[in-house]
Every structure is written in structure tokens, then in C-alpha cells.
Scaffold this active site. Structure first.
Site, short mmCIF file in Angstrom:
data_model
loop_
_atom_site.label_atom_id
_atom_site.label_comp_id
_atom_site.label_asym_id
_atom_site.label_seq_id
_atom_site.Cartn_x
_atom_site.Cartn_y
_atom_site.Cartn_z
N SER A 1 42.91 38.12 40.40
CA SER A 1 44.62 37.73 40.62
C SER A 1 45.13 38.95 40.81
O SER A 1 46.38 39.02 40.42
CB SER A 1 45.07 37.06 39.49
OG SER A 1 45.03 37.56 38.21
N SER B 1 37.23 37.82 36.91
CA SER B 1 38.71 37.64 36.11
C SER B 1 39.29 36.40 36.08
O SER B 1 38.94 35.33 35.39
CB SER B 1 39.36 38.65 36.97
OG SER B 1 40.43 39.26 35.90
N PHE B 2 40.45 36.16 36.67
CA PHE B 2 41.21 34.91 36.63
C PHE B 2 40.16 33.87 37.28
O PHE B 2 39.95 32.78 37.05
CB PHE B 2 42.32 35.14 37.78
CG PHE B 2 42.92 34.07 38.58
CD1 PHE B 2 43.60 33.07 38.00
CD2 PHE B 2 42.43 33.90 39.89
CE1 PHE B 2 44.15 31.93 38.58
CE2 PHE B 2 42.85 32.75 40.36
CZ PHE B 2 43.67 31.88 40.27
N ASP C 1 36.84 48.46 30.74
CA ASP C 1 37.74 47.49 31.42
C ASP C 1 39.09 47.49 30.54
O ASP C 1 39.22 47.24 29.68
CB ASP C 1 37.20 46.00 31.63
CG ASP C 1 38.06 45.05 32.27
OD1 ASP C 1 38.91 45.40 32.42
OD2 ASP C 1 37.44 44.34 32.74
N HIS D 1 37.24 47.38 35.42
CA HIS D 1 37.45 46.08 35.83
C HIS D 1 36.73 45.60 37.18
O HIS D 1 36.73 44.58 37.49
CB HIS D 1 38.70 45.34 35.87
CG HIS D 1 39.19 44.18 35.88
ND1 HIS D 1 38.58 43.44 35.01
CD2 HIS D 1 39.99 43.14 36.63
CE1 HIS D 1 39.05 41.96 35.21
NE2 HIS D 1 39.86 42.10 36.25
#
Length: 276
Positions: free
Chosen positions: A37, A106-107, A227, A255
Site C-alpha cells: 500500500s 505487506s497490506f 524492516d 521492506h
């Protein structure tokens, strides 16, 4: 003079009221790639290196989720985990795919978990990379990412949070992502998704422990040790809660596992998905 082709624009398909922009590359078993995101992100920006490396082994399907990239949404749409889940299911239905392997970043990891929890028959194997989906305290990095306001300097600062290797944050990348983040309507959509205070959106994207413990699919977690956006603790928790799971941690990695360690990440993916 030919107009340059924008690699972020792929095919389009109707998914309910949303027209989803997506990439369908390679051949073999279908793998659904769900992006993160970050500001100015798209499926192509997120997954371009794995798509290049894995297309000889798998059919890679990378959609822009609603509000991101070049997917078209109706006016006044309200973004939510339920909306994105319905879009994913409609996407699989539109392509006639009963079951896929899923990789969520992630998202996108929270959305991969949502698909496995609510539609387990559609997911064969699950890969979660720097994943959201369990409770954690909002990091300064994620707060900055979700609070981004368009400028080249701000985009550079965000890219520096993402990457362990600062040499990856070159002027061309910064400019490309900045320009993507300020296309008409893009920032309006982005800023409407995760307004401050932002801990509530971390909580909204988290699934219950009971739901995650109910996941039966073989699951691989991948996380960068360094991260600054999503803490390593999230993957450690997921590895505890998902019975048939394993975790690979990359040192000297932020990340961007799929970018900073692209070849090793793709080898992990290929080996895991090929396992009997």
C-alpha cells in the site's frame, strides 16, 4: 513518434463495479500476486522483478487493487478489507480460476490472509512477505508511508524507509513513483484509505487469532530483518499461529524483499510452490 508504453498498464477486466487493471504473464500453475500500500504503488511497480524471473515457471496474475494503480473505481467508493476481498474473488471468478497460490506483500498479505480465511477453497498455498494481518503497534515508518503528501522529497524519504540498501533509492525510481502518486485522483484515493490516527487501520487489517489459526494451507512467511515499516514480530506471530508454516528472514533487508533480494526470494517462492 511512438508514445512510450506504460508497463504499469496491463489488461482490464470487469470485477463487479470495479474495472481491474492486471497483468497476466507466463504459463503454468496460477499465482495471484497482491501488492502493498505504498504511495504511487501498482502491481507492476511492486512485482516487476519476480514477474520477470518467475514467468517461465508460473502463470502470474498481478491486479491493481481498488484505489491503486490503473484500476478504475466508481465515484464515492468506500475502501475496506471487504471491498478488496470481493474484488479479488470477482477477479478469480472472471478469469475462471477455481484455486490459486497467493503471494501477498505487506497490506497485500492481509488480503491474502483474508482470501485464505473466508474462501479457503480458492487458495492452495500461501506466501506472506512483510505481511500485515496481526495486531502490532503502528511504526513510525508505516505512519510516514500512509501519511505521505506528494513531493519528490517526501517520496525520496519514503523510499529510504523501505530500502535497507540506500543505493536502490535512485533519482529515476523516486521520480517515477512521485509522478505515479500525483496522477489525477490517485492521492485523493490514497489519503482517504488510511487517515490519521492510523493505528485503527493496522487494527482494521488484522485478523483474529482464531481465524489465522484456522488456516490449513501450507504457508511461507518472508521478512526483512531490518524492516522499518512492518515489524518482524508480525511474521513471528504468524509463524506461531499457522500450523503448517515456515519463516525465512533476510538480513540486510528492509521492506523490499522482492527487490533487495529478488533472486533469492524468487528461488524460495519457486521451491515452496513446487513442493508436493
Amino acid at each position: 513518434m511512438n508514445t512510450p508504453v506504460n508497463p504499469e498498464i496491463g489488461r482490464s477486466i470487469a470485477t463487479g463495479s470495479i474495472t481491474t487493471n492486471y497483468h497476466d504473464v507466463g504459463s503454468g500453475e496460477p499465482v495471484l500476486l497482491l501488492h502493498g500500500s505504498g504511495p504511487g504503488v501498482s502491481a507492476w511497480a511492486n512485482w516487476r522483478l519476480p514477474i520477470q524471473q518467475l514467468q517461465g515457471q508460473f502463470r502470474l496474475l498481478a491486479p491493481d487493487l481498488a484505489g491503486f494503480g490503473y484500476t478504475q473505481v466508481p465515484e464515492g467508493i468506500q475502501y475496506s478489507r471487504q471491498l478488496w476481498l470481493e474484488q479479488m474473488v470477482a477477479f478469480l471468478d472472471a478469469l475462471g480460476l477455481e484455486r490459486v497460490d497467493v503471494i501477498g506483500n505487506s497490506f497485500g498479505g492481509s488480503m491474502a490472509l483474508a482470501l485464505a480465511i473466508h474462501h479457503p477453497e480458492r487458495v492452495r498455498r500461501l506466501i506472506l512477505m512483510g505481511s500485515v494481518g496481526v495486531p502490532f503497534e503502528l511504526t513510525p515508518g508505516l505512519d510516514a508511508v500512509w501519511g505521505y503528501e506528494p513531493s519528490e522529497d517526501n517520496m525520496r524519504a519514503i523510499m529510504r524507509i523501505f530500502a535497507y540498501d540506500q543505493k536502490l533509492v535512485g533519482d529515476d525510481l523516486v521520480r517515477m513513483r512521485f509522478e505515479a502518486s500525483r496522477r489525477p485522483g490517485v492521492h485523493e484515493a490514497y489519503s482517504s484509505m488510511f487517515p490519521a490516527p492510523r493505528q485503527r487501520w493496522v487494527d482494521a487489517m488484522a485478523h483474529s487469532e482464531a481465524d489465522i489459526r484456522g488456516i490449513r494451507q501450507p504457508t511461507l512467511m518472508v521478512h526483512g530483518r531490518d524492516d522499518k515499516v512492518i515489524p518482524l514480530s508480525t511474521s513471528l506471530t504468524l509463524q506461531q499461529w499457522i500450523d503448517d508454516s515456515q519463516l525465512h528472514i533476510f538480513g540486510r533487508c528492509g521492506h523490499w524483499t522482492q527487490i533487495e533480494h529478488a533472486s533469492a526470494f524468487c528461488q524460495l517462492v519457486a521451491n515452496f510452490l513446487a513442493a508436493a
